[in-house]
Every structure is written in C-alpha cells, then in structure tokens.
Design a protein around this motif. Structure first.
Motif, PDB file in Angstrom:
ATOM      1  N   ALA A  42       0.011  10.913   0.184  1.00 18.05           N
ATOM      2  CA  ALA A  42      -0.940  10.330  -0.579  1.00 18.05           C
ATOM      3  C   ALA A  42      -2.183  10.558  -0.532  1.00 18.05           C
ATOM      4  O   ALA A  42      -3.063  11.065  -1.630  1.00 18.05           O
ATOM      5  CB  ALA A  42      -0.511   8.623  -0.814  1.00 18.05           C
ATOM      6  N   THR A  71       2.724   4.342  -1.053  1.00 14.85           N
ATOM      7  CA  THR A  71       2.725   5.135  -2.260  1.00 14.85           C
ATOM      8  C   THR A  71       3.989   5.908  -2.703  1.00 14.85           C
ATOM      9  O   THR A  71       4.687   5.866  -3.645  1.00 14.85           O
ATOM     10  CB  THR A  71       1.562   6.107  -2.265  1.00 14.85           C
ATOM     11  OG1 THR A  71       0.459   5.275  -1.912  1.00 14.85           O
ATOM     12  CG2 THR A  71       1.147   6.554  -3.441  1.00 14.85           C
ATOM     13  N   MET A  72       4.292   6.813  -1.490  1.00 19.34           N
ATOM     14  CA  MET A  72       5.104   7.780  -2.187  1.00 19.34           C
ATOM     15  C   MET A  72       6.602   7.392  -2.430  1.00 19.34           C
ATOM     16  O   MET A  72       7.221   7.567  -3.359  1.00 19.34           O
ATOM     17  CB  MET A  72       5.356   8.942  -0.955  1.00 19.34           C
ATOM     18  CG  MET A  72       4.209   9.744  -0.836  1.00 19.34           C
ATOM     19  SD  MET A  72       3.118  10.236  -2.179  1.00 19.34           S
ATOM     20  CE  MET A  72       4.515  11.616  -2.634  1.00 19.34           C
ATOM     21  N   GLY A 119       0.583  -1.423   0.004  1.00 14.95           N
ATOM     22  CA  GLY A 119       0.174  -0.018  -0.020  1.00 14.95           C
ATOM     23  C   GLY A 119       0.646   1.096  -0.069  1.00 14.95           C
ATOM     24  O   GLY A 119       0.221   2.554  -0.011  1.00 14.95           O
ATOM     25  N   PRO A 152      -4.691   1.121   1.899  1.00 14.25           N
ATOM     26  CA  PRO A 152      -3.403   2.008   1.624  1.00 14.25           C
ATOM     27  C   PRO A 152      -3.824   3.461   1.447  1.00 14.25           C
ATOM     28  O   PRO A 152      -4.900   3.738   0.958  1.00 14.25           O
ATOM     29  CB  PRO A 152      -3.261   1.327   0.079  1.00 14.25           C
ATOM     30  CG  PRO A 152      -3.905   0.046  -0.058  1.00 14.25           C
ATOM     31  CD  PRO A 152      -5.088   0.148   0.932  1.00 14.25           C
ATOM     32  N   SER A 153      -3.045   4.110   1.754  1.00 11.30           N
ATOM     33  CA  SER A 153      -3.155   5.401   1.785  1.00 11.30           C
ATOM     34  C   SER A 153      -3.867   6.082   0.570  1.00 11.30           C
ATOM     35  O   SER A 153      -4.199   6.980   0.439  1.00 11.30           O
ATOM     36  CB  SER A 153      -2.012   6.340   2.378  1.00 11.30           C
ATOM     37  OG  SER A 153      -0.960   5.898   1.537  1.00 11.30           O
ATOM     38  N   ILE A 154      -3.331   5.725  -0.492  1.00  9.32           N
ATOM     39  CA  ILE A 154      -3.512   6.345  -1.806  1.00  9.32           C
ATOM     40  C   ILE A 154      -5.039   6.083  -2.022  1.00  9.32           C
ATOM     41  O   ILE A 154      -5.722   6.892  -2.870  1.00  9.32           O
ATOM     42  CB  ILE A 154      -2.756   5.618  -2.907  1.00  9.32           C
ATOM     43  CG1 ILE A 154      -3.035   6.428  -4.448  1.00  9.32           C
ATOM     44  CG2 ILE A 154      -2.970   4.056  -3.236  1.00  9.32           C
ATOM     45  CD1 ILE A 154      -2.491   7.749  -4.334  1.00  9.32           C
ATOM     46  N   VAL A 155      -5.470   4.946  -1.570  1.00 12.33           N
ATOM     47  CA  VAL A 155      -6.945   4.594  -1.764  1.00 12.33           C
ATOM     48  C   VAL A 155      -7.855   5.474  -0.966  1.00 12.33           C
ATOM     49  O   VAL A 155      -8.848   6.076  -1.395  1.00 12.33           O
ATOM     50  CB  VAL A 155      -7.323   3.179  -1.213  1.00 12.33           C
ATOM     51  CG1 VAL A 155      -8.923   2.851  -1.329  1.00 12.33           C
ATOM     52  CG2 VAL A 155      -6.630   2.101  -2.178  1.00 12.33           C
ATOM     53  N   TYR A 156      -7.218   6.118   0.102  1.00 16.60           N
ATOM     54  CA  TYR A 156      -7.913   7.480   1.016  1.00 16.60           C
ATOM     55  C   TYR A 156      -7.910   8.371   0.068  1.00 16.60           C
ATOM     56  O   TYR A 156      -8.946   9.224  -0.022  1.00 16.60           O
ATOM     57  CB  TYR A 156      -7.056   7.614   2.345  1.00 16.60           C
ATOM     58  CG  TYR A 156      -7.465   6.713   3.339  1.00 16.60           C
ATOM     59  CD1 TYR A 156      -8.698   6.610   4.092  1.00 16.60           C
ATOM     60  CD2 TYR A 156      -6.537   5.825   3.804  1.00 16.60           C
ATOM     61  CE1 TYR A 156      -9.049   5.906   5.017  1.00 16.60           C
ATOM     62  CE2 TYR A 156      -6.714   4.678   4.741  1.00 16.60           C
ATOM     63  CZ  TYR A 156      -8.051   4.973   5.507  1.00 16.60           C
ATOM     64  OH  TYR A 156      -8.456   4.045   6.548  1.00 16.60           O
TER      65      TYR A 156
END
Lengths: 334, 542
Positions: free
Chosen positions: B461, A254-255, A252, B367-371
């Motif tokens: 994200a 991202t950065m 999960g 996952p933070s990007i899904v937020y």
C-alpha cells in the motif's frame, strides 16, 4: 600461581607512552562539556524526527483534504462534511454533480473489522492462555515462531490467497454469488489480526505472575477456573489493549480488503449477510487514488478518508496506550 | 458429581485452547501449501520444445544445434497433423480457394503474354480459361453436392486439353480434382459450421504448436510459441479434443450441455470427415510433437518477463524489491538506532519523552495506505515524480518505528553490569555506548533490521502511488536509477492476480511470484528467529 608472579610493566608499552595529564585542563573540560551537550542535542533531534514525521503526516493529509470541504462559505463546508459522513452514495466519477457520501465505506470498514475481531478475539485469547498457562516450555518454543511467521506473511500474499484460493472455494462450496465478499475479507483479516492479539494478550497474562495463580490453586480452583475467573479478569486491561491493537491492524489493512471484499460501496442488507460485497476506506483510497487527477475534488476527498483513518487509528492508539500503561503499572505494583 | 463436572470443564478448556494453536497451524499450512505447491510449478515443470525455443529466442539460452535437431524431429512429427489440416481446410475454406483460382487465372494470362500468343488466340484462350475459372468458383460456392460433382467432373476432363498443358491452368484444373477428393466425406450444407469449428481447432493448434505453417510471426511473444509446459500442453489438447455442445439426449426433452469429442462418430462436429484422425494423432503423439521433459527453470528468479508475465520470470521485481528495501533500511536504520540509544541511555521520564513515545507508537499504528497518501503528498511532490527514492523514503518512514522498538529492546537487554564495568574503566558515556553497549546489542539490532527488511519487502500500500509500477523497464544503472520508478514483488503480486488480464492465463506464474515474495519474507524471518534463539542461548550462558 599467577598471582605470585611479579607483574612487569613493559617500559615500551602503551602505558609508558601515555603521557597525557590525568586532569583535564579548563579548556578541555569546557570542550568536553559543550561536546557532550551538543551530542545530546543531536541525539534528541534525531529522536524528535519521529514526532516531526507524525506531525508531517497529519499536516499533509489534512492539508490535502481541506480543499474538499472549504471551497465556499462555512455553511457550504458544513453541508459537505455532513454529506461526506452521512450520505450513502459514492459516485465521485460522475461528470455532473458527483456524490461523495462515504457512509457505506465507513460502515464497510467497521463491518469487516468487527466481523474479523469476532473471530479473532476468542481464538486469540484462548491461544494466549494456552501459551502462557498450558503449553510446556518446549511446545511454546515451537509455537512462537509459528505465530511470528503468521504475522510476517505480507498482506498482499494473504490477498492473493483470498482471491485465488478462498474465493473460488466459496463460490463452489458455499454457493455465494461472488467469492469476493465480506466473509472472505473478514476471515483473512482475522488470521492477520491473530498474531497481534496473541502476543499482546500473552504478555498481559504472563505479567500477572505466579503468586496470583498459586493463590487461586491453593483455594482449590481448577486451572480453567483460575484462568477464567482470576487471571483473565486480572489481565483485562492488557487483553483490551490486545483487542484494540488487533482492531488497528484490521482497520488499517489495505491489500486484503481491496482484493477480497468485492469493493461494492453499499451497506449489506440484511445486515448479517456476510456473502455480500462491501468496500472499506483503505480499499477506496488504494483503488481510486491512482486514477484521479491531482487537485480534483475526488483527489481531495480521498485524503479526507485518510483523515478519518488517521483519526480512527490515533484514537485507538491512545486507548491502547492507556491500557498498556495500566498493564505496566500493574506489573510494577504486583 | 460437581467435582466431575468441574474436572470435565477443566479438561475441555484445556483441549479447546490447545485446539486454537492447532487451528492456527492448520491455517498456516492451508495458506502455505497451495502457495508453494502451485508456485513451485513456475520453476519445476515439464518444459516442451516450445519452451526451449522461447528461451533461445527471448533469452539467448541453450545449444542452438541440439535445439535445431529437436525442432526438426518435432516438426516431422507435426507434419502429418498439418497435412491433414491443410487437406481438410481446402474443402472448407472456399474463400481462400477462390482467391487461389483467381490468382492462377491471372498467372495464366501473364504466361500467355510471355509466350507472345497472337491477340485473337490470346482472347480466345483467356475466355475459355475464364469460363473454367468461373465454373470452378461456381462449384466452390455451391453447397449442393449433386450439382457440384458434375461441374468438377467437367473441369477435370478439360485437364487433358492440349492448350492448358504446362500452364497455370493445369494447376487450377488439378484444384478441382483436389476439391472433389476433399469434399468426398463432407456435407457441404454444413460448410459454415465446419468453418467455425475448424477455426476453433486451429486456435487450439496454435496454442499447442505456435503459429501454423504459412502464418506470419505474431508481434506479441505470447503468440509466437506454442505450449511451453506439459500442463499447458495437456490443457490445450483437452480443449482441442473435447467440446461443450448442446445435445439432444432424448427426443422431446430439452437439450443437455455435454462434453463431446470433436471426432466422435455420432455427436462430434467433424464426424465422418477427413479431419477425424487428427485428434487421435495429436492425443497419441503429443509427446513426440512437443517433447516435454522435466525442467528446473532456476532462471525464473533472474529473467525479465514478457507483457502480462506470460513468459519469463520475476527478475526485475526481485531487483526492484531489493533496491527499495535496502534503500529504505539505509534511510531508517541510522535514525532508528540513534533514537533507540537516546531513549534508553539519555532520556528521562518527562513529558517530552512521553510525547515522543506516543508519536512512535502512533507512527507504528498509522495504516499503511496513509503512508501511501503521505508519500504521494509529500515525497512525490518534493522530488517531482514517483520513483525508487520516494518509494523507499515512504517505506523508511513505515519501518522507522519497527527499527526503533527493536533496537530499544536490544539495547535495554544489555546487562547493566557491562555498562558499569566500562564506566569503571574510565570511559565516558558515549565511549561506553559505542564500544560496549552497541556491540553487545548488535545481534538484537540486527534481528530488528532483518525483520523490518522483511516488513518493507512485503508492504504494498505505501508504494502504490510512490514509485511502484506493474510494467516498466529495469532501472538504468548508468543514469540516476533512484529517480526512476521500479517494479516490485509486492505490487507485482497484486497486479498479476487482480490487475492483469493476460496473467490470468498463466496461473503458475501468478503463484510463482507470490511464492517468491513469501520465500523472501520467510527466509528473512527465519534468519531473524535463528539469530534470536542463538542470542538467548548465549544470554542464558550455555
């Protein structure tokens, strides 16, 4: 001495002013009953907010992804799903007939995740063993904050480190074509997954308890033998849960992968060549969502990737819960 | 033997597992050291006079009088450099010279008209002047010295002719003399090469001293000032003096790329020209010309920045991060604590509670990007546009499970005896919770809040699409600030390292911003750790 003093009630004190009857009237009783149930309902509703949030997240991500698949007939939708999951060419920006094959992106995510876990799991489990069985109390008090700080550093800071420090070093010392590659991303992801793995695995190892260890020692086993042959097998479900949680963290993230993996949408060939750039699901969403018009196919397909991510993490979460429940049962039983 | 082997295995296992901790400590050090050592140069550095000029002009700081004095003295030190440059470019920049000559000729015509010279005389004089001008331009354009020098000779001899005395033509004739002096050491056939090299030198001088004399003030702040820091100064002096050239080391062999000094008597571009002393002058007098001295630029943490973070600090980013995280905490903490209280004090062990717990765990694992996706699809759609409000709500959702877990643990760790004592005194369940359990769990909850604050501050994200911008105004607090997008440290860190081309030129500011973020997060975490260790000592009863 204080006991022998006579306690004098202050005639003007609070006790004297307390004039309410000790028994509640029927109305008061009813009011209290309703009030407590209303309060309970309120508390429940607030707690239920988390469920609502999860449902909303799933609903909205799925809702925004659906238009990508369902535009024509069912056969068409099936073909699109198949293209999305099995084709290898990701050209969503093409003007005519864009391609939305996410296979390379999905494998990219799995690739860095597995690579980082290959690094992080042995180190993490050993570190957990060290903390639970080997380190003296004082040292443990120092190590725990260290791990916490490692976990607290924001992912974007790790990303900057990967871009500004690791990447130039890789180009200079290892002679890679590009510093932004799978190895760079995996290394940093491993560091990020370590704290999760260590803390969960350490909890699992500690939950095994003294008795098991002492039984092993009593049979003449050394510490290494005790840990490897007795404690770790006994704590295996907790360690599996640790690995799964580490995996969730890595997949999960991202950065870091956005900044350090190079964002080239292709499957590395040969497959073991870590010096090649790859691209992950999270990085694709982060990199492209800002630039697509709302309501385009490209916009919807990014949400479809979001569904994949959600599916991955949700499944992993269920697995980890299963193993954690086993750990809890073990702890209660042992 | 077998015992020996077992013993050895045991020892090596111990060593190996202790190595892992050392490895992690090394990793942490390896990460923090470059971040802080390079990041601190954004705050501590040798600030030059250009830095103080920039501060005065952009941020209205410093004493104008002392600055003026300093500027005068540095200007004096620079004067010689500019004079050398001016003299040399006169021999090189013939286009400028030609246009100067034409201007002077036109002025001469005006002067004649002003003096009311009779028409025939006027035409005659003008024709003669035009001839002189054309000869001069011819001289400028010619690259053969043997032809140029006689022409110049001829023109200078005209200088004594009475009709030109006291007019613009006198200046024009003097230009011929100047030119003769300027080209004495110059190989005119290499003039285009000199012109290109001179442009490179001017470029570096502009980076060092700001716009050269006679140039207009550029619109972009980054071009308005020279080297503001000692490291920038040294870098540009290096670029000024050294040049990469393909040099023939041995006849017949391929050329080799080497660094040579521009004023090197054999291989330098400017070998044998009048510009040679400039390089040594800049090298030796750099301190007098820029006056660098140690500066503690604490305003880095409050200053706004120019585009690309070329000058200035991270003030708006810090402000934005604080706004986002505090709002997120405001949204997340009340439901978080209430959920935790319900789960500990009221909830049984039925299916619904199990579902709720699974959902909280799922929420923590999303996952933070899904937020980020959700924030864009839900909050941004509801509010209408990305803003501080949408970003902080997205962050609130992200930290909700963190708050719940931390508070739950804190409430659970309050000894059962506390509750029983309170119940025995006759207070109800609710009263017991608010007046006994909650205060006792307070420090633990506070720790959780601080940790989630640090988590929210570091997340990038989720706010990518929900209200964080790389460049933008500071939120206007007189209006609805929560409906405006804002800069944030975390997104700024991303943008400044990967997104912004201008920022690549100022690595100290890149590292400075990351250091600020790390510093903020670490401070919060260390606070939390300290509170927790205090608490555990109290619980142990010492």
């Amino acid at each position: 001495m204080t006991n022998s003093q006579t306690i004098q009630l202050d005639p003007t004190g609070a006790a004297a002013r307390f004039t309410r009857p000790l028994r509640l009237s029927a109305a008061e009783d009813l009011r209290g009953y309703i009030g407590s149930h209303l309060g309970r309902a309120f508390l429940f509703m607030t707690t239920f907010l988390s469920v609502v949030a999860v449902l909303l997240i799933f609903a909205f991500v799925v809702y925004e992804a659906l238009p990508f698949f369902f535009k024509g007939s069912w056969a068409d939708a099936f073909a699109r799903v198949k293209e999305f999951l099995t084709a290898n060419n990701w050209y969503p920006q093409r003007e005519h007939d864009p391609y939305y094959g996410a296979l390379a992106i999905i494998t990219g995510s799995l690739y860095v995740t597995v690579c980082s876990l290959l690094l992080a799991v042995p180190i993490g489990v050993l570190a957990a063993v060290f903390l639970s069985d080997i380190a003296p109390f004082q040292l443990r008090q120092i190590c725990k904050p260290l791990i916490e700080i490692l976990a607290a550093i924001p992912s974007v800071a790790y990303g900057v480190f990967a871009v500004m420090v690791v990447a130039p070093w890789m180009q200079r010392r290892l002679g890679f074509n590009t510093g932004a590659n799978a190895l760079n991303a995996s290394l940093i992801l491993a560091v990020m997954a370590l704290p999760t793995i260590i803390s969960v695995a350490e909890d699992a190892l500690s939950a095994i308890g003294r008795k098991t260890r002492e039984a092993s020692y009593a049979l003449g086993a050394t510490r290494a033998e005790t840990i490897v042959k007795v404690v770790i097998p006994a704590a295996h479900s907790g360690i599996v849960a640790a690995v799964i949680l580490g995996m969730m963290r890595a997949i999960g993230e991202t950065m870091v992968v956005w900044m350090a993996s190079g964002n080239a949408s292709r499957i590395p060939s040969p497959w073991w060549d870590l010096s090649q750039s790859i691209r992950t699901m999270t990085a694709t969403i982060a990199g492209e969502l800002g630039e697509v018009p709302k309501g385009s196919d490209h916009y919807y397909v990014l949400f479809a990737i979001g569904i994949l991510l959600l599916a991955f993490t949700f499944t992993l979460n269920l697995f980890s819960e299963y193993f954690m429940a086993k750990v809890k049962r073990q702890a209660r039983g042992g | 033997m077998r015992t020996k082997l077992r013993e050895w295995t045991n020892h090596s296992f111990t060593t190996l597992s202790s190595m892992t901790i050392l490895l992690m400590a090394a990793a942490l050090l390896l990460f923090l050291l470059p971040m802080f050592s390079k990041g601190l140069t954004a705050v501590f550095f040798g600030g030059t006079v250009e830095f103080r000029k920039m501060q005065a002009e952009l941020f209205k700081r410093g004493n104008p009088e002392t600055l003026q004095r300093e500027m005068d003295s540095t200007q004096q030190a620079r004067a010689e450099i500019f004079a050398l440059l001016e003299r040399f470019s006169r021999g090189i920049d013939t286009a400028q010279l030609e246009s100067d000559a034409k201007t002077l000729f036109r002025q001469y015509g005006d002067e004649l008209r002003f003096r009311n010279v009779p028409t025939e005389k006027f035409i005659e004089l003008r024709q003669e002047a035009r001839r002189v001008r054309d000869r001069l331009i011819e001289a400028y354009e010619n690259t053969d010295k043997d032809e140029v020098l006689p022409i110049l000779e001829e023109i200078t001899n005209l200088g004594s002719s009475p009709q030109f005395v006291g007019t613009s033509m006198e200046t024009l004739i003097a230009m011929a003399g100047d030119y003769r002096a300027a080209i004495r050491g110059v190989d005119l056939t290499r003039r285009p090469e000199y012109a290109a090299a001179l442009e490179a030198v001017k470029e570096q001088l502009r980076w060092l001293f700001g716009p050269l004399p006679g140039e207009s003030i550029p619109a972009l702040a980054m071009y308005r000032f020279g080297a503001t820091r000692r490291d920038m100064m040294e870098k540009h002096i290096r670029y000024l003096i050294w040049q990469e050239r393909w040099i023939e080391q041995e006849p017949g062999k391929p050329l080799v790329k080497t660094l040579v000094r521009r004023d090197d008597p054999e291989t330098g571009v400017f070998a044998g020209t009048e510009l040679v002393p400039l390089f040594a002058l800049v090298e030796e007098n750099a301190d007098a010309m820029l006056n660098p001295r140690f500066t503690f630029y604490w305003q880095y943490f409050i200053d706004d920045s120019t585009p690309g973070h070329y000058f200035g600090g991270v003030g708006p980013e810090i402000l934005g991060t604080l706004l986002l995280t505090l709002l997120a905490i405001l949204f997340a903490v009340p439901p978080g604590i209430i959920s935790a209280a319900y789960l500990v004090e009221y909830a049984g062990d039925n299916v619904v509670i199990k579902v709720i717990r699974t959902c909280i765990n799922t929420l923590a694992g999303v996952p933070s990007i899904v937020y980020g996706l959700f924030g864009l699809a839900f909050f941004v759609t509801v509010v209408g546009h990305p803003s501080i409000l949408t970003a902080s709500m997205t962050l609130a959702l992200l930290i909700l499970p963190v708050v719940i877990r931390a508070s739950e643990e804190a409430i659970r760790s309050v000894p059962q005896t506390y509750r029983e004592a309170s119940l025995a005194l006759g207070s109800g369940k609710f009263r017991t919770f608010t007046s006994v359990t909650l205060p006792a769990a307070g420090p633990g909850i506070l720790t959780g809040i601080i940790l989630s604050l640090s988590r929210a501050a570091g997340e990038t994200a989720p706010i990518l699409f929900a209200g964080a911008v790389a460049l933008g105004p500071i939120p206007d607090f007189t209006g609805k600030w929560w409906l405006q997008p804002s800069r944030a440290l975390s997104y700024g860190c991303y943008d400044i390292t990967v997104g912004d081309k201008l920022a690549m030129m100022v690595p100290h500011n890149q590292f400075g911003m990351v250091m600020t973020l790390i510093l903020l997060v670490l401070t919060l975490n260390i606070t939390a750790i300290v509170i927790r260790s205090h608490m555990s000592r109290k619980l142990r009863g010492s």
